[in-house]
Design a protein around this motif. Structure first.
Motif, PDB file in Angstrom:
ATOM      1  N   HIS A 168      -3.082  -1.803   9.729  1.00  0.00           N
ATOM      2  CA  HIS A 168      -1.768  -1.711  10.367  1.00  0.00           C
ATOM      3  C   HIS A 168      -1.809  -2.260  11.792  1.00  0.00           C
ATOM      4  CE1 HIS A 168       0.041   1.451   7.435  1.00  0.00           C
ATOM      5  NE2 HIS A 168       0.503   0.244   7.189  1.00  0.00           N
ATOM      6  N   HIS A 178      -6.577   4.922  10.326  1.00  0.00           N
ATOM      7  CA  HIS A 178      -5.173   4.740  10.727  1.00  0.00           C
ATOM      8  C   HIS A 178      -4.832   5.731  11.839  1.00  0.00           C
ATOM      9  CE1 HIS A 178      -3.651   2.210   7.331  1.00  0.00           C
ATOM     10  NE2 HIS A 178      -4.822   2.602   6.844  1.00  0.00           N
ATOM     11  N   THR A 179      -3.740   5.442  12.552  1.00  0.00           N
ATOM     12  CA  THR A 179      -3.255   6.387  13.568  1.00  0.00           C
ATOM     13  C   THR A 179      -1.739   6.529  13.443  1.00  0.00           C
ATOM     14  OG1 THR A 179      -2.973   4.636  15.221  1.00  0.00           O
ATOM     15  CG2 THR A 179      -5.090   5.785  15.229  1.00  0.00           C
ATOM     16  N   ARG A 238       2.838  -3.435  13.823  1.00  0.00           N
ATOM     17  CA  ARG A 238       2.189  -2.721  12.719  1.00  0.00           C
ATOM     18  C   ARG A 238       2.131  -3.626  11.482  1.00  0.00           C
ATOM     19  NH1 ARG A 238       3.936   0.792   8.811  1.00  0.00           N
ATOM     20  NH2 ARG A 238       2.640   2.595   8.317  1.00  0.00           N
ATOM     21  N   GLU A 285      -6.873   9.458   9.085  1.00  0.00           N
ATOM     22  CA  GLU A 285      -5.687   9.406   9.952  1.00  0.00           C
ATOM     23  C   GLU A 285      -5.891  10.242  11.209  1.00  0.00           C
ATOM     24  OE1 GLU A 285      -2.652   8.451  10.659  1.00  0.00           O
ATOM     25  OE2 GLU A 285      -2.006   7.297   8.914  1.00  0.00           O
ATOM     26  N   GLU A 322      -2.551  -0.296  15.040  1.00  0.00           N
ATOM     27  CA  GLU A 322      -3.370   0.909  14.850  1.00  0.00           C
ATOM     28  C   GLU A 322      -4.864   0.587  14.941  1.00  0.00           C
ATOM     29  OE1 GLU A 322      -2.276   3.048  11.266  1.00  0.00           O
ATOM     30  OE2 GLU A 322      -0.169   2.576  11.543  1.00  0.00           O
TER      31      GLU A 322
END
Ligand SMILES: [Zn+2]
Length: 363
Positions: free
Chosen positions: A64, A215-216, A107, A283, A67
């Protein structure tokens, strides 16, 4: 923290430099898309461990785009403090699967595709839900960012649909609005397609994979979620061995709360049907979800209907909601990310000591 980088290019330099220092085997795929200054972009690889290993921990960053600052920092730190890798295992680090997004602070990729909605191997893509169709004018207005009462309208829709159903309708993936948020694309994009071909060449016949995809932006600030799919190992057993809570990906998970269409793990299921695979989306929470959505919306407007200039507040805000500058947050993410790689390698090593047939069957 100095493993975090200012931009995609310095992140890539750090990754390549750290990989070189460890003597890792390195490779790179050049992509057609270009960075903000016309720079060449690439997906970069570092392989440590047995060259022909069939039990491999794959660690991915930047699917993404924006991220990717967090995942890249974890990878640099992993390389700088390289863990022990058992004789018949390997660690494969994939640096930034969406370099366009990371370099442009987006993103999505160069085609506005959310690459974690792009892995569809069926002939047809689903129609956007009636709810997304109704929300399209609100989510994707055809003008540059400005005050337009977005939050008020969002609150109205929250009351109308409820938080969970609204979130699912917006974010599960759509294939009908090419300039819209969470657009999954009409075919496998260049980056994922090239990555797929690279895997087939370099890792044609793995026996066991543990894939960690960083991911964030989902969950409370600093909160860690391990969303498990493909699931060769039962979630509770995997959690025990990784020293973390592992939960099923998708609807059952409280942080995610919906099932994503065309998500990353489907690539490995498609490529390696006979392989035992555990896929974990790692995440890290950053900001409240409505703030994240508002920042995504503004950046998407700026990309399509503004100049796309990186100094604009819409770009800088997006970076902040996916990679907060607070050093506590950054330290925690790197520590947790690094720990998970170490535990993952321990897990693969321990499985290698089991007598043949003692492992769980593949799903
Ligand atoms: Zn993500």
């Amino acid at each position: 923290m100095d493993c975090f980088s200012e931009d995609y290019f310095s992140a890539r330099d750090k990754f390549r430099g750290a990989a070189r220092e460890t003597g890792a085997e390195q490779d790179s795929i050049a992509l057609a898309a270009r960075g903000p200054g016309g720079e060449a972009l690439s997906i970069d690889f570092a392989w440590r461990g047995a060259p022909a290993a069939r039990r491999v921990l794959i660690h991915c960053s930047g699917l993404h785009g924006v991220e990717g600052f967090a995942g890249s920092a974890i990878q640099v730190q992993v390389l700088r403090q390289l863990p022990v890798i058992a004789g018949d295992c390997a660690l494969l680090l994939i640096h930034c699967l969406n370099p366009f997004g990371m370099s442009w602070l987006r993103r999505a990729n160069e085609q506005n595709v959310d690459l974690n909605r792009n892995f569809i191997f069926a002939a047809r893509r689903p129609e956007a839900s009636a709810t997304y169709a109704r929300l399209d004018p609100l989510l994707n207005p055809p003008f540059p960012p400005r005050w337009d009462g977005f939050y008020l309208q969002l609150i109205y829709n929250l009351l109308r649909y409820g938080y969970g159903p609204l979130k699912a309708a917006i974010a599960c993936g759509q294939y009908s609005y090419p300039r819209g948020l969470f657009f999954g694309g009409q075919q496998l994009e260049e980056g994922p397609g090239n990555y797929r071909n690279w895997l087939l060449q370099r890792l044609p016949n793995p026996q066991r994979l543990l894939v960690l995809d960083v991911h964030t932006g989902l969950g409370a600030a600093g909160q860690e979620s391990l969303l498990h799919s493909l699931a060769a190992t039962p979630a509770d057993e995997l959690g025990e061995r990784l020293g973390a809570v592992v939960s099923a990906d998708g609807q059952e998970n409280k942080v995610l709360g919906y099932r994503t269409i065309g998500s990353h793990e489907k690539l490995y299921a498609n490529l390696y049907p006979g392989c035992r695979i555990d896929f974990i989306t790692h995440e890290f929470g950053t900001r409240p979800s409505l703030q994240v959505l508002s920042a995504l919306r503004a950046e998407n407007q700026w990309h399509h209907f503004g100049s796309g200039d990186l100094n604009h507040s819409a770009k800088q805000r997006l970076r902040q909601v996916f990679c907060p500058a607070e050093s506590d947050w950054q330290r925690r993410i790197v520590a947790r990310g690094q720990a998970l790689v170490h535990k993952g390698l321990d897990l693969l090593a321990a499985e290698g000591c089991l007598p043949p047939g003692a492992c769980h069957d593949s799903q």
